[in-house]
Design a protein around this motif. Sequence first.
Motif, PDB file in Angstrom:
ATOM      1  N   PRO A 193      36.092  31.583  34.671  1.00 35.09           N
ATOM      2  CA  PRO A 193      36.953  31.281  35.648  1.00 35.09           C
ATOM      3  C   PRO A 193      37.994  32.199  35.516  1.00 35.09           C
ATOM      4  O   PRO A 193      38.434  32.743  34.788  1.00 35.09           O
ATOM      5  N   LEU A 194      38.101  32.433  36.920  1.00 30.57           N
ATOM      6  CA  LEU A 194      39.137  33.330  37.289  1.00 30.57           C
ATOM      7  C   LEU A 194      40.621  32.624  36.988  1.00 30.57           C
ATOM      8  O   LEU A 194      40.877  31.546  37.744  1.00 30.57           O
ATOM      9  N   THR A 195      41.512  33.103  35.961  1.00 31.38           N
ATOM     10  CA  THR A 195      42.635  32.500  35.707  1.00 31.38           C
ATOM     11  C   THR A 195      43.799  32.780  36.078  1.00 31.38           C
ATOM     12  O   THR A 195      44.889  32.393  35.947  1.00 31.38           O
ATOM     13  N   SER A 196      43.929  34.130  36.464  1.00 29.26           N
ATOM     14  CA  SER A 196      45.308  34.658  36.766  1.00 29.26           C
ATOM     15  C   SER A 196      45.079  35.464  38.083  1.00 29.26           C
ATOM     16  O   SER A 196      44.091  36.464  38.216  1.00 29.26           O
ATOM     17  N   TYR A 197      45.788  35.073  39.026  1.00 32.99           N
ATOM     18  CA  TYR A 197      45.787  35.793  40.413  1.00 32.99           C
ATOM     19  C   TYR A 197      47.249  35.477  40.994  1.00 32.99           C
ATOM     20  O   TYR A 197      47.893  34.430  40.846  1.00 32.99           O
ATOM     21  N   THR A 198      47.413  36.536  41.640  1.00 28.25           N
ATOM     22  CA  THR A 198      48.814  36.384  42.416  1.00 28.25           C
ATOM     23  C   THR A 198      48.637  36.506  44.012  1.00 28.25           C
ATOM     24  O   THR A 198      47.761  36.904  44.745  1.00 28.25           O
ATOM     25  N   PHE A 199      49.442  35.616  44.768  1.00 27.61           N
ATOM     26  CA  PHE A 199      49.396  35.893  46.188  1.00 27.61           C
ATOM     27  C   PHE A 199      50.418  36.904  46.928  1.00 27.61           C
ATOM     28  O   PHE A 199      51.519  36.925  46.298  1.00 27.61           O
ATOM     29  N   THR A 200      49.788  37.535  47.886  1.00 26.05           N
ATOM     30  CA  THR A 200      50.656  38.456  48.537  1.00 26.05           C
ATOM     31  C   THR A 200      51.906  37.776  49.260  1.00 26.05           C
ATOM     32  O   THR A 200      51.707  36.928  49.662  1.00 26.05           O
ATOM     33  N   PRO A 201      53.121  38.437  49.150  1.00 29.40           N
ATOM     34  CA  PRO A 201      54.368  37.782  49.448  1.00 29.40           C
ATOM     35  C   PRO A 201      54.220  37.709  51.052  1.00 29.40           C
ATOM     36  O   PRO A 201      54.621  36.555  51.590  1.00 29.40           O
ATOM     37  N   GLU A 202      53.172  38.306  51.645  1.00 30.27           N
ATOM     38  CA  GLU A 202      53.134  37.988  53.355  1.00 30.27           C
ATOM     39  C   GLU A 202      52.546  36.659  53.482  1.00 30.27           C
ATOM     40  O   GLU A 202      52.707  36.327  54.673  1.00 30.27           O
TER      41      GLU A 202
END
Length: 549
Positions: free
Chosen positions: A305-314
Amino acid sequence: MERYLLPLDGIEAEHRCLVGGKAFHLGELRQAGVQVPAGFCITTAAYSLFLQETGIDLEAALSSLDRESMDLQIAPLGEEMVKHPLPHRLYRAIEEAYRGLGEKRPVAVRSSATSEDLPEASFAGQYETHLNVLGLEELTEKIKTCWASLWNALAYLHRHHISPLEVAMGVVVQEQIPAEVSGVLFTLNPSTGLEEEMLIEAHWGLGEAVVSGKVTPDRFVMDAWNEGMRSQEISEKRMMVVPAHPSGVKEVEVPEEKRTRASLTEEQLLSLMRLGREVQEIYGYPQDIEWALYGGGFYILQTRPLTSYTFTPEIGQWTSANCREVMPGFITPLSFSINGQYEWAKAFDELFQRLKLMREKRKVEWLRLFFGRAYWNVGEVKRLNSIIPGFKERDFDESIGVEPTYEGDGLVTPTTPITVIRALPVLFALQDLYKSFWQEAKEYKEAFAREEARYSEIDLATLSDVELAEKVKDTLEFHHRTNRIALLVTFLAMQAQDEFTPMVERLNARNPDAEPISMARLLTGLTDVATGRPLLELWQVSQEALKDE
């Protein structure tokens, strides 16, 4: 009878704790028809047998460790484990399984712990992997080093509040794929959080150089929905890892003509992207996949499972609060089009325009899908509401059930003469809505009952195609009118809750012996609505619980 070995093709649902996370996923993929190298798993029962017959007391060893300097103390414990020979019956079982793969065929040996690849914690890099292992003696040594790597992860386990006594280690043995190109595929771009993007990292040779961070791979951002490439970064690839002779791996220079060449063609990228989508569909959530290209085909070496990701501020800030109750689960395109893009959007626009919070004409995306579920633009709502004096982001988030991700109160609008004067048109408009909209809603409720009765008298089977099409259009308009009232009442009730809560709390505190005032009943009066009753009943249960304190 204990099962010390299992072929990957024979791993079933009940074997998860017997083989560990990595082996379990590989078995699932093979049985789903995904190309995974053949192999077998030495089970956690074999690990327990090894501890038992060698007399290694894990609990006693753990009790002697100082948690503050755990990293320094665990290495000798792992080294001691590797010195012991395997139990004879286990050795023979491994010998037979290895012969089945081909005694002179190199294999990859990978740890597969029962704590590995959890959705809430990735153990990538914590356990051992050995590539291009050749011969039974080397294989058995590498199996023991995989077991010993569990000791190396003790500090990591402690940080994640996982008891080492509850963790056991399986080991996966698979045919070694002499990869021409290898790398990692993220079925969700971890840098942007966009589910329509997949990120592929690729490099010449074996994947060890990529996953260990020794090289800078080529990076390709793929458009998974429209099947194309959005961007690419081709690195200068000077070094790659290849199988050594007769076993192990070595670092070699990349041939000059391949250093600045893309490691995958566009056709190969699309093929890999589709394979990633297939794997993600099996599990139902984004995956972090290790892969290898050999002989014109892609092999899956591991998925987690992909456990770490961030959303772009836009992207802004989005929440499913209040959405997930009325639109739970995956949203169909029709429901999203009617409820989200049309009705929710129109209700938000109308509310903020009537409150004079949106003074300029502009198009706002109020609702969107993330992973097939509906989320609304809470960041924009907070930005607009922040004009009101006394606004506190933390209070707003708590009122709608959003977990704050910041320290303190977040965005705060002080109550000063300037902020009050600036907000006067908004405050007057809000008071007007409080005074008038309940009457509009009451009148529509009465009209709704008459309209609903008229609809129940229609026999749809007797209508012609043209009449039925008109009726569908008419019904959609009826739905739009109804949802408009429901949504505006909800939005106003949420705003009223922010204003009423402090006063209600003071009233309840002033009269501790009286029955507390229910905020839900006070603001909405929706105690006869099926979806509202559970909340009221939960509130009543909480009041009973408070009496027992």
